[in-house]
Design a protein around this motif. Structure first.
Motif: not given
Length: 465
Positions: A300-301, A303, A305-308, A353-355
């Motif tokens: 899943g790469g 964490a 990678d889901r954010f810009d 971990r989050d953005y």
């Protein structure tokens, strides 16, 4: 990676006949280890050769294991086994087997501790509670022996219980370590390490290719050969000598010096070997990268990678929200972010971990703060005059830039301040080149470069307003 350039040239001994295969060999990309499964007990000479190559014997698994892959170790396995296959067992399966062995150790130590405690109890049950040792009585000798056996038994039981707990912790740690190595952030850091090793191997390849081409030049003379011997050091082990002799010494010694042609032929063979050596490392690193990247994508790469991620936003690192000042990219990919953390400002992308994306006002504020002022080059009090050649020749650790003028930001983070910074307050915010001179950081004026005047203070105030 050990470079063959640092070793004396010594021709390998040719085998008169191919030996019978001694076992099977496998390689696991999960832990980058070679494993050798012998068919039978090795001879004393083969065992010593395996040990010298870095293999160690694992008695419980009945195999030899090397801590990492190298061309020399793979060559040994190809000679002994004919081929190196893929390891069938995964890292987690081996960790579970190891944990099972440790659990067995723990259980046996616990049983031995209980048995020691039971023996102590059987002795103490025969002694009335509070019964003292009767000095001079016929029972004194036996009473003292019983007391010593009770003390020794208790000590043994406590030691065995401690050992049981130790093996229990080792069993848990074996599984945790395997799970840790499969975490996406740990795998990403491993990929960055392999990429760094790949760059070094490619550098070694380019150097070996260039030096081999220079030694093979038709117009090679003694002077150029001495220069090449200085640039790319190698030694030659002559017949009857214990140590190698440097190439430069072979050319310049008065007693039996080597000819340029003879040394060039030796150097060409050496750098051809170095080139093949570097290319094997390159192929190995490229295969490892392909495997690690495929596994990272399968998991899943990261964490992040889901954010810009954009400057002005906030990232969560180890439970703390930090403001993003700059996004650092390499080959189009985000590798780290510069934050406003108090101590370590640069955070690897694998730590995110989050953005939280920034608002338009936050993004504009960060852009205005991080935008660098213009780089000026003009004569001013306290400046050291240098030429562009002198500036380029200064080591990077002793030169840089600093902000000066009205509104200039301080360096911070224990970085030295510019000497004479207050004398430049009549100008607007700008940057000047700096060098370390006499233990102080001073500004620089390049005398043979274009003069670039700093902005006026009034203009800076208008822009700020």
């Amino acid at each position: 990676m050990a470079s063959p350039e640092q070793c004396a040239i010594e021709e390998p001994e040719a085998d008169s006949q191919a030996p019978a295969y001694l076992g099977t060999a496998t390689y696991s990309p999960e832990d980058n280890k070679l494993r050798f499964y012998p068919f039978a007990r090795l001879s004393k000479e083969d065992y010593q050769r395996a040990k010298d190559a870095g293999f160690s014997w694992a008695p419980r698994q009945e195999l030899f294991v090397a801590p990492m892959w190298t061309p020399a170790r793979e060559n040994l396995m190809l000679k002994w086994c004919g081929e190196v296959g893929d390891e069938d067992r995964t890292l987690m399966e081996r960790a579970e087997d190891r944990a099972d062995r440790f659990d067995g150790y723990s259980e046996r130590r616990s049983q031995e501790a209980d048995a020691a405690r039971a023996r102590v109890k059987s002795i103490s049950d025969g002694i009335p509670f509070g019964q003292p040792i009767l000095v001079g009585h016929h029972s004194e000798r036996r009473a003292r022996k019983d007391a010593q056996r009770i003390e020794d038994g208790i000590r043994r039981a406590v030691k065995l219980w401690d050992t049981s707990e130790y093996w229990e912790r080792r069993a848990a740690a074996a599984k945790q370590h395997a799970q840790y190595k499969e975490r996406p952030d740990v795998r990403h850091r491993r990929i960055k390490g392999i990429e760094s090793d790949l760059r070094k191997a490619r550098k070694n390849e380019a150097e070996a290719e260039e030096l081999g081409r220079l030694w093979a030049a038709e117009d090679l003379d003694l002077e150029r050969a001495q220069t090449l011997a200085h640039r790319g050091y190698f030694s030659v082990k002559e017949s009857g000598q214990q140590w190698g002799t440097s190439a430069y010494t072979l050319l310049t010694r008065t007693d039996n010096p080597w000819s340029v042609e003879a040394l060039a032929a030796t150097a060409i063979r050496l750098y051809a070997r170095n080139l093949a050596h570097a290319r094997r490392w390159i192929a190995h690193y490229e295969n490892r990268l392909a495997y690690e990247r495929a596994m990272l994508a399968e998991d899943g790469g990261l964490a992040a990678d889901r954010f810009d991620i954009q400057p002005g936003g906030q990232v969560q690192v180890r439970g703390e929200w930090l403001n993003v000042i700059r996004v650092n990219r390499k080959e189009g990919r985000i590798v780290s972010v510069t934050t406003d953390s108090r101590y370590v400002r640069v955070k690897g992308i694998e730590e995110v971990r989050d953005y939280k994306p920034p608002s338009a006002e936050q993004a504009a504020a960060v852009r205005s703060v991080t935008k660098k002022p213009p780089l000026a080059n003009y004569p001013h009090p306290g400046a050291v005059e240098m030429t562009q050649a002198e500036w380029k020749g200064t080591h990077a650790d002793y030169k840089g830039t600093r902000e000066a003028g009205q509104g200039a930001r301080q360096a911070g983070f224990f970085r030295p301040e510019l000497q004479g910074r207050d004398e430049l307050q009549e100008h607007g915010r700008h940057r000047v080149r700096t060098v370390v001179k006499g233990g102080a950081l001073v500004s620089v004026f390049l005398t043979d470069a274009k003069i670039v005047q700093p902005p006026q203070a009034a203009e800076a105030q208008e822009a700020a307003g």
